[in-house]
Design a protein around this motif. Sequence first.
Motif, PDB file in Angstrom:
ATOM      1  N   ARG A  64       1.144  -1.588   3.491  1.00 19.76           N
ATOM      2  CA  ARG A  64       0.664  -2.603   4.398  1.00 19.76           C
ATOM      3  C   ARG A  64      -0.864  -2.518   4.435  1.00 19.76           C
ATOM      4  O   ARG A  64      -1.534  -3.419   4.450  1.00 19.76           O
ATOM      5  CB  ARG A  64       1.327  -2.535   5.626  1.00 19.76           C
ATOM      6  N   HIS A  65      -1.329  -1.446   4.642  1.00 20.62           N
ATOM      7  CA  HIS A  65      -2.709  -0.898   4.930  1.00 20.62           C
ATOM      8  C   HIS A  65      -3.601  -1.560   3.524  1.00 20.62           C
ATOM      9  O   HIS A  65      -4.387  -2.186   3.407  1.00 20.62           O
ATOM     10  CB  HIS A  65      -3.244   0.298   5.167  1.00 20.62           C
ATOM     11  N   SER A  66      -3.172  -1.024   2.378  1.00 18.93           N
ATOM     12  CA  SER A  66      -3.651  -1.400   1.075  1.00 18.93           C
ATOM     13  C   SER A  66      -3.372  -3.073   0.712  1.00 18.93           C
ATOM     14  O   SER A  66      -4.342  -3.387   0.024  1.00 18.93           O
ATOM     15  CB  SER A  66      -2.956  -0.488   0.018  1.00 18.93           C
ATOM     16  N   GLN A  67      -2.320  -3.440   1.113  1.00 22.22           N
ATOM     17  CA  GLN A  67      -2.214  -4.802   1.002  1.00 22.22           C
ATOM     18  C   GLN A  67      -3.183  -5.911   1.713  1.00 22.22           C
ATOM     19  O   GLN A  67      -3.753  -6.939   1.385  1.00 22.22           O
ATOM     20  CB  GLN A  67      -0.826  -5.427   1.426  1.00 22.22           C
ATOM     21  N   LYS A  68      -3.745  -5.409   2.949  1.00 22.35           N
ATOM     22  CA  LYS A  68      -4.705  -5.983   3.839  1.00 22.35           C
ATOM     23  C   LYS A  68      -5.922  -5.681   3.258  1.00 22.35           C
ATOM     24  O   LYS A  68      -6.645  -6.650   3.010  1.00 22.35           O
ATOM     25  CB  LYS A  68      -4.640  -5.396   5.268  1.00 22.35           C
ATOM     26  N   ASN A  69      -6.212  -4.751   2.638  1.00 22.50           N
ATOM     27  CA  ASN A  69      -7.428  -4.509   1.917  1.00 22.50           C
ATOM     28  C   ASN A  69      -7.543  -5.396   0.705  1.00 22.50           C
ATOM     29  O   ASN A  69      -8.549  -5.834   0.255  1.00 22.50           O
ATOM     30  CB  ASN A  69      -7.691  -3.198   1.614  1.00 22.50           C
ATOM     31  N   THR A  71      -6.444  -8.317   0.334  1.00 18.85           N
ATOM     32  CA  THR A  71      -6.675 -10.010   0.340  1.00 18.85           C
ATOM     33  C   THR A  71      -7.867 -10.191   1.200  1.00 18.85           C
ATOM     34  O   THR A  71      -8.131 -11.517   1.203  1.00 18.85           O
ATOM     35  CB  THR A  71      -5.686 -10.235   1.400  1.00 18.85           C
ATOM     36  N   ARG A  72      -8.808  -9.171   1.116  1.00 19.23           N
ATOM     37  CA  ARG A  72      -9.985  -9.424   1.862  1.00 19.23           C
ATOM     38  C   ARG A  72     -10.950 -10.183   0.607  1.00 19.23           C
ATOM     39  O   ARG A  72     -11.222  -9.716  -0.455  1.00 19.23           O
ATOM     40  CB  ARG A  72     -10.577  -8.071   2.506  1.00 19.23           C
TER      41      ARG A  72
END
Length: 72
Positions: A64-69, A71-72
């Motif tokens: 989840r953390h890597s998916q948020k990064n 999309t930035r």
Amino acid sequence: MEIPPMPPTPPDQRYWQAESDYRREQAQRGGLLSDVVVSLVLLARLIFLVVSFLPRLTLRAWRRHSQKNATR
């Protein structure tokens, strides 16, 4: 004054019928050894689920953390 002794109770037919049915089914399944094997398999599954809970939780959070990064 003494209390007279209790007469013996007659055997409970339903209990002994259930007991003999259980023992017959247990003998068909393989006896006590099969019950022990089934219990050990269930215990192994439970231990695996408990041990693997924290790594799965960590992996899920990392994804989840890597998916948020991404999309930035």
